[in-house]
Scaffold this motif. Structure first.
Motif, short mmCIF file in Angstrom:
data_model
loop_
_atom_site.label_atom_id
_atom_site.label_comp_id
_atom_site.label_asym_id
_atom_site.label_seq_id
_atom_site.Cartn_x
_atom_site.Cartn_y
_atom_site.Cartn_z
N LEU A 128 0.86 -1.18 0.00
CA LEU A 128 0.00 0.00 0.00
C LEU A 128 0.90 1.23 0.00
O LEU A 128 1.63 1.47 0.98
N ARG A 129 0.89 1.98 -1.09
CA ARG A 129 1.76 3.13 -1.22
C ARG A 129 1.13 4.37 -0.57
O ARG A 129 -0.10 4.50 -0.52
N ALA A 130 2.00 5.25 -0.08
CA ALA A 130 1.53 6.52 0.47
C ALA A 130 0.76 7.26 -0.62
O ALA A 130 1.21 7.37 -1.75
N GLU A 131 -0.41 7.76 -0.26
CA GLU A 131 -1.28 8.41 -1.23
C GLU A 131 -1.61 9.82 -0.75
O GLU A 131 -2.42 10.00 0.17
N PRO A 132 -0.98 10.85 -1.33
CA PRO A 132 -1.20 12.22 -0.85
C PRO A 132 -2.65 12.67 -0.86
O PRO A 132 -3.05 13.50 -0.03
N LYS A 133 -3.47 12.14 -1.77
CA LYS A 133 -4.86 12.62 -1.86
C LYS A 133 -5.70 12.20 -0.67
O LYS A 133 -6.83 12.67 -0.50
N THR A 134 -5.18 11.29 0.17
CA THR A 134 -5.92 10.90 1.38
C THR A 134 -5.61 11.83 2.55
O THR A 134 -6.07 11.59 3.66
N THR A 135 -4.83 12.88 2.32
CA THR A 135 -4.48 13.84 3.37
C THR A 135 -5.50 14.96 3.42
O THR A 135 -5.91 15.49 2.39
N PHE A 136 -5.92 15.31 4.64
CA PHE A 136 -6.80 16.47 4.80
C PHE A 136 -6.30 17.31 5.95
O PHE A 136 -5.58 16.84 6.82
N GLU A 137 -6.67 18.59 5.94
CA GLU A 137 -6.13 19.55 6.90
C GLU A 137 -7.25 20.27 7.65
O GLU A 137 -8.30 20.57 7.08
N TYR A 138 -6.99 20.52 8.94
CA TYR A 138 -7.82 21.41 9.76
C TYR A 138 -6.89 22.45 10.34
O TYR A 138 -6.38 22.29 11.46
N GLY A 139 -6.60 23.50 9.56
CA GLY A 139 -5.66 24.50 10.04
C GLY A 139 -4.29 23.89 10.26
O GLY A 139 -3.70 23.32 9.35
N PRO A 140 -3.78 23.94 11.51
CA PRO A 140 -2.44 23.41 11.78
C PRO A 140 -2.40 21.90 12.00
O PRO A 140 -1.36 21.34 12.31
N PHE A 141 -3.55 21.22 11.83
CA PHE A 141 -3.68 19.79 12.09
C PHE A 141 -3.85 19.09 10.74
O PHE A 141 -4.82 19.32 10.02
N ARG A 142 -2.89 18.23 10.36
CA ARG A 142 -2.91 17.57 9.06
C ARG A 142 -2.88 16.05 9.25
O ARG A 142 -2.05 15.53 10.01
N ILE A 143 -3.76 15.35 8.56
CA ILE A 143 -3.88 13.90 8.71
C ILE A 143 -3.87 13.23 7.33
O ILE A 143 -4.56 13.66 6.41
N HIS A 167 -1.87 9.06 10.00
CA HIS A 167 -0.51 9.61 10.12
C HIS A 167 -0.71 11.12 10.21
O HIS A 167 -1.06 11.77 9.22
N ALA A 168 -0.50 11.66 11.40
CA ALA A 168 -0.88 13.04 11.69
C ALA A 168 0.33 13.91 11.98
O ALA A 168 1.30 13.47 12.60
N THR A 169 0.24 15.16 11.54
CA THR A 169 1.21 16.19 11.89
C THR A 169 0.46 17.34 12.54
O THR A 169 -0.52 17.85 11.98
N LEU A 170 0.89 17.72 13.74
CA LEU A 170 0.26 18.80 14.49
C LEU A 170 1.29 19.91 14.67
O LEU A 170 2.32 19.69 15.32
N GLU A 171 1.03 21.05 14.10
CA GLU A 171 1.94 22.17 14.28
C GLU A 171 1.82 22.71 15.71
O GLU A 171 0.82 22.48 16.40
N GLN A 172 2.85 23.42 16.16
CA GLN A 172 2.81 24.03 17.49
C GLN A 172 1.57 24.93 17.58
O GLN A 172 1.25 25.68 16.67
N GLY A 173 0.87 24.81 18.71
CA GLY A 173 -0.34 25.61 18.92
C GLY A 173 -1.62 24.92 18.52
O GLY A 173 -2.71 25.49 18.66
N THR A 174 -1.54 23.67 18.06
CA THR A 174 -2.75 22.92 17.71
C THR A 174 -3.53 22.55 18.97
O THR A 174 -2.96 22.17 19.98
N LEU A 175 -4.86 22.64 18.89
CA LEU A 175 -5.75 22.19 19.96
C LEU A 175 -6.90 21.40 19.35
O LEU A 175 -7.64 21.91 18.51
N VAL A 176 -7.01 20.14 19.74
CA VAL A 176 -8.16 19.32 19.39
C VAL A 176 -9.00 19.21 20.66
O VAL A 176 -8.63 18.52 21.61
N PRO A 228 1.26 22.66 22.83
CA PRO A 228 1.57 24.03 23.24
C PRO A 228 3.02 24.43 23.05
O PRO A 228 3.33 25.62 22.94
N LEU A 229 3.94 23.46 23.02
CA LEU A 229 5.38 23.78 23.04
C LEU A 229 6.07 23.57 21.71
O LEU A 229 6.85 24.41 21.26
#
Length: 244
Positions: free
Chosen positions: A5-20, A45-54, A106-107
């Protein structure tokens, strides 16, 4: 036979600084027309930028492993915990009948997997577990992170699933974990490996129902996460995320 199963960029979605990038592990075998790989249902597979709040939200009937690879994240929950998570501190949330939690960075930023597994039974007790490893991910040695009930491991999953990880140095080789009766689903968190004539990079996965994945060779410094899954395990479909 290996399945990839190859990484598929089109399955990525963003909520501001929160990317999945949301993965459906069963899609590694499209002919089966099942998005789940046995009870292994969803991997974010998630990336949360500094300052993200879920903000505080509820889960029901999800077994959720928060696997931190880089950075840190603060977990707060309805049981009164406020715990920083990092590669040195992982978390398993057995949501059961009901469990509420909140996540923030936060950090610093964070990169992680959030892994949703279908439990064996609905409406079990909601709870949370933490695993502390002061030295972080081991180099060139597999670590058992989580295992089914009754198996000695840092974290307990209420399902027939094992989870391991390893950090491989460049130009090293490792034997992929296996157990009789369990299929392998191996994920490249970062780096590059080859198994036989297959090369996989960050975000790729490879599986084998017969646990025939053997030696993995690292083409560069690499982090792997290995799931061993009993494909025929009884599982419920009532989870907030895992049941979808």
């Amino acid at each position: 036979m290996f399945n990839v199963l190859r990484a598929e960029p089109k399955t990525t979605f963003e909520y501001g600084p929160f990317r999945i990038r949301r993965m459906r592990p069963g899609q590694i075998q499209p002919e089966k027309n099942d998005d789940a790989y046995g009870p292994l249902s969803v991997i974010d597979h998630a990336t949360l930028e500094q300052g993200t709040l879920v903000k505080m939200h509820e889960h029901n009937n999800d077994e959720i492993l928060s696997y931190m690879w880089r950075g840190s994240m603060v977990h707060e929950d309805s049981a009164g915990n406020r715990v920083p998570l990092s590669p040195k501190q992982l978390m398993m949330m057995n949501a059961g009948e009901s469990f509420w939690h909140e996540e923030s960075t936060p950090l610093v930023s964070a990169e992680m997997l959030q892994i949703f597994i279908r439990p064996r039974q609905a409406n079990l007790e909601g709870r949370v577990q933490f695993m502390t490893r002061p030295d972080g991910i081991k180099s060139n040695e597999w670590t058992l992170l989580a295992a089914p009930e009754g198996i000695e491991s840092p974290l307990e999953i209420r399902q027939a699933v094992y989870v391991y990880d390893i950090r491989m140095d460049e130009n090293t080789t490792t034997e992929v974990p296996s157990h009789a009766g369990f299929a392998q689903w191996l994920y490249v968190m970062d780096g590059e490996i080859s198994i036989g004539d297959v090369t996989l990079s960050k975000g790729d996965a490879i599986s084998d129902e017969d646990s025939a994945l053997t030696a993995a060779n690292a083409g560069k410094d690499t982090t792997l996460v290995c799931f061993l899954v009993c494909l025929g395990a009884q599982a419920i479909l009532e989870g907030t995320i895992s049941g979808k």
